[in-house]
Design an enzyme around this catalytic site. Sequence first.
Site, mmCIF file in Angstrom:
data_model
loop_
_atom_site.group_PDB
_atom_site.id
_atom_site.type_symbol
_atom_site.label_atom_id
_atom_site.label_comp_id
_atom_site.label_asym_id
_atom_site.label_seq_id
_atom_site.Cartn_x
_atom_site.Cartn_y
_atom_site.Cartn_z
ATOM 1 N N ARG A 103 0.831 -1.206 0.000
ATOM 2 C CA ARG A 103 0.000 0.000 0.000
ATOM 3 C C ARG A 103 0.867 1.257 0.000
ATOM 4 N NH1 ARG A 103 -4.816 -2.057 0.034
ATOM 5 N NH2 ARG A 103 -5.110 -4.000 1.166
ATOM 6 N N ASP A 104 0.438 2.228 -0.800
ATOM 7 C CA ASP A 104 1.157 3.502 -0.863
ATOM 8 C C ASP A 104 1.073 4.194 0.494
ATOM 9 O OD1 ASP A 104 1.975 5.528 -3.467
ATOM 10 O OD2 ASP A 104 1.636 6.461 -1.510
ATOM 11 N N ILE A 105 2.199 4.781 0.919
ATOM 12 C CA ILE A 105 2.269 5.415 2.235
ATOM 13 C C ILE A 105 1.419 6.690 2.301
ATOM 14 C CG2 ILE A 105 4.302 6.919 1.919
ATOM 15 C CD1 ILE A 105 5.429 5.621 4.525
ATOM 16 N N ASN B 37 4.359 6.378 -13.796
ATOM 17 C CA ASN B 37 5.042 7.635 -14.068
ATOM 18 C C ASN B 37 6.471 7.332 -14.503
ATOM 19 O OD1 ASN B 37 2.758 9.121 -13.169
ATOM 20 N ND2 ASN B 37 3.423 8.859 -11.051
ATOM 21 N N VAL C 240 10.036 8.106 -7.133
ATOM 22 C CA VAL C 240 10.856 6.967 -6.683
ATOM 23 C C VAL C 240 11.415 6.247 -7.920
ATOM 24 C CG1 VAL C 240 10.881 4.795 -5.408
ATOM 25 C CG2 VAL C 240 9.484 6.699 -4.581
ATOM 26 N N HIS D 171 7.447 1.178 -10.823
ATOM 27 C CA HIS D 171 6.266 0.784 -10.057
ATOM 28 C C HIS D 171 5.007 1.177 -10.796
ATOM 29 C CE1 HIS D 171 7.571 4.803 -8.734
ATOM 30 N NE2 HIS D 171 6.296 5.082 -8.567
ATOM 31 N N HIS E 18 1.011 2.085 -10.213
ATOM 32 C CA HIS E 18 0.014 2.474 -9.215
ATOM 33 C C HIS E 18 -1.325 1.833 -9.588
ATOM 34 C CE1 HIS E 18 2.283 6.122 -7.610
ATOM 35 N NE2 HIS E 18 2.879 5.979 -8.777
HETATM 36 P P1 5GP Z 1 5.863 8.111 -8.194
HETATM 37 O O1 5GP Z 1 5.546 9.568 -8.039
HETATM 38 O O2 5GP Z 1 7.349 7.849 -8.169
HETATM 39 O O3 5GP Z 1 5.180 7.490 -9.375
HETATM 40 O O4 5GP Z 1 5.218 7.401 -6.949
HETATM 41 C C1 5GP Z 1 5.903 7.112 -5.786
HETATM 42 C C2 5GP Z 1 4.877 6.708 -4.748
HETATM 43 O O5 5GP Z 1 5.551 6.056 -3.703
HETATM 44 C C3 5GP Z 1 4.126 7.892 -4.134
HETATM 45 O O6 5GP Z 1 2.730 7.721 -4.330
HETATM 46 C C4 5GP Z 1 4.525 7.849 -2.653
HETATM 47 O O7 5GP Z 1 3.453 8.174 -1.796
HETATM 48 C C5 5GP Z 1 4.974 6.409 -2.486
HETATM 49 N N1 5GP Z 1 6.006 6.215 -1.490
HETATM 50 C C6 5GP Z 1 7.145 6.947 -1.338
HETATM 51 N N2 5GP Z 1 7.887 6.453 -0.332
HETATM 52 C C7 5GP Z 1 7.219 5.365 0.142
HETATM 53 C C8 5GP Z 1 7.497 4.428 1.193
HETATM 54 O O8 5GP Z 1 8.529 4.469 1.878
HETATM 55 N N3 5GP Z 1 6.572 3.457 1.396
HETATM 56 C C9 5GP Z 1 5.433 3.347 0.651
HETATM 57 N N4 5GP Z 1 4.587 2.350 0.946
HETATM 58 N N5 5GP Z 1 5.141 4.218 -0.341
HETATM 59 C C10 5GP Z 1 6.026 5.208 -0.581
#
Ligand code: 5GP
Length: 115
Positions: free
Chosen positions: A30-32, A88, A97, A101, A103
């Site tokens: 799950r997203d944080i 993304n 990140v 990944h 979503h």
């Molecule tokens: P991006 O913007 O890279 O596509 O999405 C990165 C996602 O990772 C974001 O929605 C953010 O909330 C999530 N995220 C960042 N750090 C962590 C973490 O340490 N744990 C979890 N579960 N999600 C994270």
Amino acid sequence: MSEECIFCRIVAGELPADIVYKDEDFLAFRDIMPKAPTHVLIIPKAHTASVGELTDGQQELAGRLIILAKNLAKKEGIAGKGYRLVINCGPEGGQVVPHLHLHLLGGRQMDARLG
Ligand code: 5GP
Ligand code: ZN
């Protein structure tokens, strides 16, 4: 594994995560900071920085990522009403990140506009 990559560290069990699925090649958690009632991140365990880094040899991996998302949507109970899959890529794509990944977002009506 990349030592500085937070998602690699989650794969290694060095950082906690609310894991909803794992197998030999993939992990889902799950997203944080969830942007929807259901917000699951699905990652290949092996470090690939982004879609931009995928090779032709990773076609099967990329396909399995989407099939897994579909299966998890069903497991999460959002398959019936529908959901959104987002990947993304790079700074202007909104990637924060740098570990590939996907979503899985659902449980609310998504905005028809994309970004
Ligand atoms: P991006 O913007 O890279 O596509 O999405 C990165 C996602 O990772 C974001 O929605 C953010 O909330 C999530 N995220 C960042 N750090 C962590 C973490 O340490 N744990 C979890 N579960 N999600 C994270
Ligand atoms: Zn990584």
